[in-house]
Motif scaffolding. Structure first.
Motif, PDB file in Angstrom:
ATOM      1  N   ALA A  34       0.834  -1.212   0.000  1.00 39.68           N
ATOM      2  CA  ALA A  34       0.000   0.000   0.000  1.00 39.68           C
ATOM      3  C   ALA A  34       0.865   1.257   0.000  1.00 39.68           C
ATOM      4  N   GLN A  35       2.148   1.099   0.369  1.00 36.95           N
ATOM      5  CA  GLN A  35       3.061   2.244   0.386  1.00 36.95           C
ATOM      6  C   GLN A  35       3.783   2.416  -0.954  1.00 36.95           C
ATOM      7  N   THR A  36       4.231   1.299  -1.520  1.00 35.35           N
ATOM      8  CA  THR A  36       5.016   1.349  -2.758  1.00 35.35           C
ATOM      9  C   THR A  36       5.077  -0.032  -3.384  1.00 35.35           C
ATOM     10  N   ASN A  69       1.566  -8.278 -10.718  1.00 32.89           N
ATOM     11  CA  ASN A  69       3.017  -8.125 -10.858  1.00 32.89           C
ATOM     12  C   ASN A  69       3.373  -7.882 -12.315  1.00 32.89           C
ATOM     13  N   GLU A  70       4.502  -7.230 -12.492  1.00 37.37           N
ATOM     14  CA  GLU A  70       5.026  -7.024 -13.845  1.00 37.37           C
ATOM     15  C   GLU A  70       6.546  -7.152 -13.802  1.00 37.37           C
ATOM     16  N   ARG A  71       7.086  -7.600 -14.914  1.00 37.26           N
ATOM     17  CA  ARG A  71       8.529  -7.802 -15.003  1.00 37.26           C
ATOM     18  C   ARG A  71       9.223  -6.472 -15.243  1.00 37.26           C
ATOM     19  N   GLN A  72      10.215  -6.163 -14.407  1.00 38.89           N
ATOM     20  CA  GLN A  72      11.044  -4.978 -14.591  1.00 38.89           C
ATOM     21  C   GLN A  72      12.495  -5.438 -14.543  1.00 38.89           C
ATOM     22  N   GLY A  73      13.096  -5.608 -15.719  1.00 40.25           N
ATOM     23  CA  GLY A  73      14.450  -6.144 -15.782  1.00 40.25           C
ATOM     24  C   GLY A  73      14.469  -7.586 -15.309  1.00 40.25           C
ATOM     25  N   GLN A  74      15.296  -7.850 -14.311  1.00 44.19           N
ATOM     26  CA  GLN A  74      15.417  -9.204 -13.780  1.00 44.19           C
ATOM     27  C   GLN A  74      14.461  -9.467 -12.621  1.00 44.19           C
ATOM     28  N   HIS A  75      13.665  -8.466 -12.251  1.00 48.28           N
ATOM     29  CA  HIS A  75      12.812  -8.590 -11.077  1.00 48.28           C
ATOM     30  C   HIS A  75      11.330  -8.559 -11.460  1.00 48.28           C
ATOM     31  N   SER A  76      10.537  -9.249 -10.658  1.00 47.61           N
ATOM     32  CA  SER A  76       9.089  -9.190 -10.772  1.00 47.61           C
ATOM     33  C   SER A  76       8.592  -8.277  -9.653  1.00 47.61           C
ATOM     34  N   VAL A  77       7.972  -7.171 -10.028  1.00 51.06           N
ATOM     35  CA  VAL A  77       7.557  -6.149  -9.065  1.00 51.06           C
ATOM     36  C   VAL A  77       6.060  -6.265  -8.814  1.00 51.06           C
ATOM     37  N   TYR A  78       5.694  -6.280  -7.538  1.00 51.60           N
ATOM     38  CA  TYR A  78       4.311  -6.493  -7.122  1.00 51.60           C
ATOM     39  C   TYR A  78       3.667  -5.195  -6.644  1.00 51.60           C
ATOM     40  N   ALA A  79       2.342  -5.128  -6.831  1.00 54.14           N
ATOM     41  CA  ALA A  79       1.559  -3.969  -6.395  1.00 54.14           C
ATOM     42  C   ALA A  79       0.157  -4.441  -6.022  1.00 54.14           C
ATOM     43  N   LEU A  80      -0.555  -3.638  -5.231  1.00 53.60           N
ATOM     44  CA  LEU A  80      -1.969  -3.920  -4.994  1.00 53.60           C
ATOM     45  C   LEU A  80      -2.709  -3.854  -6.324  1.00 53.60           C
ATOM     46  N   SER A  81      -3.704  -4.704  -6.495  1.00 56.32           N
ATOM     47  CA  SER A  81      -4.430  -4.748  -7.765  1.00 56.32           C
ATOM     48  C   SER A  81      -5.085  -3.413  -8.081  1.00 56.32           C
ATOM     49  N   ASP A  82      -5.712  -2.802  -7.097  1.00 57.64           N
ATOM     50  CA  ASP A  82      -6.278  -1.461  -7.240  1.00 57.64           C
ATOM     51  C   ASP A  82      -6.654  -0.950  -5.849  1.00 57.64           C
ATOM     52  N   ASP A  83      -7.253   0.241  -5.801  1.00 54.51           N
ATOM     53  CA  ASP A  83      -7.573   0.870  -4.512  1.00 54.51           C
ATOM     54  C   ASP A  83      -8.577   0.072  -3.688  1.00 54.51           C
ATOM     55  N   PRO A 139      10.699   4.429   5.357  1.00 51.34           N
ATOM     56  CA  PRO A 139      11.907   4.346   4.528  1.00 51.34           C
ATOM     57  C   PRO A 139      11.832   5.294   3.336  1.00 51.34           C
ATOM     58  N   GLU A 140      12.994   5.678   2.846  1.00 54.67           N
ATOM     59  CA  GLU A 140      13.070   6.677   1.774  1.00 54.67           C
ATOM     60  C   GLU A 140      12.332   6.245   0.519  1.00 54.67           C
ATOM     61  N   ASP A 141      12.400   4.951   0.167  1.00 54.80           N
ATOM     62  CA  ASP A 141      11.741   4.504  -1.061  1.00 54.80           C
ATOM     63  C   ASP A 141      10.226   4.648  -0.970  1.00 54.80           C
ATOM     64  N   GLU A 142       9.674   4.455   0.225  1.00 56.43           N
ATOM     65  CA  GLU A 142       8.226   4.608   0.403  1.00 56.43           C
ATOM     66  C   GLU A 142       7.831   6.082   0.348  1.00 56.43           C
ATOM     67  N   PHE A 143       8.667   6.937   0.924  1.00 50.80           N
ATOM     68  CA  PHE A 143       8.402   8.382   0.859  1.00 50.80           C
ATOM     69  C   PHE A 143       8.434   8.869  -0.581  1.00 50.80           C
ATOM     70  N   LYS A 144       9.422   8.418  -1.350  1.00 47.29           N
ATOM     71  CA  LYS A 144       9.542   8.856  -2.747  1.00 47.29           C
ATOM     72  C   LYS A 144       8.374   8.363  -3.596  1.00 47.29           C
ATOM     73  N   ALA A 145       7.805   7.207  -3.228  1.00 44.27           N
ATOM     74  CA  ALA A 145       6.672   6.664  -3.985  1.00 44.27           C
ATOM     75  C   ALA A 145       5.408   7.486  -3.763  1.00 44.27           C
ATOM     76  N   GLY A 146       5.334   8.196  -2.647  1.00 48.44           N
ATOM     77  CA  GLY A 146       4.174   9.036  -2.352  1.00 48.44           C
ATOM     78  C   GLY A 146       4.171   9.439  -0.893  1.00 48.44           C
ATOM     79  N   HIS A 147       3.782  10.686  -0.624  1.00 50.69           N
ATOM     80  CA  HIS A 147       3.735  11.161   0.758  1.00 50.69           C
ATOM     81  C   HIS A 147       2.731  12.296   0.889  1.00 50.69           C
ATOM     82  N   ILE A 148       2.373  12.604   2.110  1.00 49.46           N
ATOM     83  CA  ILE A 148       1.458  13.725   2.360  1.00 49.46           C
ATOM     84  C   ILE A 148       2.175  15.021   1.991  1.00 49.46           C
TER      85      ILE A 148
END
Length: 215
Positions: A34-36, A69-83, A139-148
């Motif tokens: 939910a953060q990133t 999930n979607e492939r980004q280079g050598q990694h599979s990156v996961y996300a929530l399906s939607d809100d 963590p910094e990566d979560e802040f960069k993904a979105g913040h108040i």
């Protein structure tokens, strides 16, 4: 297909989603997503779970339609399906908090109501009369993904070394991942011990995001 078999089939699909939510580690994975967006390695580091364990839980969540999930280079990156997935988590949280005595006891012990550690809600923050600074201790990566908006970021582990960077003439309102993330309370505790006025925000960035989209 009869009406009864159709009804059973539909409820079986609901049960599949419910089953996927029925593990604390999977709920913690959703909390981070939910953060990133994250790959397996990142989730492994953030949650302290083995890579094999994270992968297994992600497959269960994906099968239930809760993550993509979607492939980004050598990694599979996961996300929530939607809100709607995050709204489901909030609803689950609301039911547990209102119906489970054990949950209420944990919250009362942890939040320490009627003390300086009692959190301030997003609604109350909008009506705050005094100047304040928003401090995001994720963590910094979560802040960069979105913040108040207008928040500053000092990850919790860096806070002791960066206290001199904070404006201590204003109240610090500290937030992290959400109501069950205790970094903000840890930060408030440390700040108050240094004589700095600080309050914990009851919600986190995902709750702010949902609320801001509602207007």
């Amino acid at each position: 297909m009869t009406i009864n078999s159709l009804k059973l089939g539909l409820f079986e699909q609901l049960a599949q989603v419910s089953k996927a939510l029925g593990h604390a580690n999977r709920l913690m994975i959703l909390d981070v997503l939910a953060q990133t967006h994250c790959d397996v390695e990142t989730l492994h580091k953030k949650l302290g779970l083995s890579i094999a364990n994270v992968s297994k839980h992600l497959q269960t969540l994906k099968h239930a339609g809760l993550v993509t999930n979607e492939r980004q280079g050598q990694h599979s990156v996961y996300a929530l399906s939607d809100d709607s997935v995050f709204r489901l988590i909030v609803s689950l949280r609301d039911v547990a908090e209102s119906q489970l005595d054990s949950m209420q006891a944990l919250l009362l012990e942890h939040i320490q109501p009627n003390t300086d550690y009692e959190p301030i809600s997003l609604k109350a923050l909008r009506e705050f009369k005094q100047p304040y600074t928003l401090l995001d201790v994720r963590p910094e990566d979560e802040f960069k993904a979105g913040h108040i908006p207008h928040a500053i970021n000092i990850p919790i582990e860096q806070l002791p070394q960066k206290l001199n960077e904070l404006k201590t003439d204003q109240t610090l309102v500290v937030y992290c991942r959400g109501p069950y993330c205790m970094w903000s309370q840890e930060a408030v505790n440390a700040l108050q011990k240094k004589g700095i006025k600080a309050q914990r925000l009851a919600e986190g960035y995902p709750e702010w995001q949902v609320e801001s989209h509602a207007f």
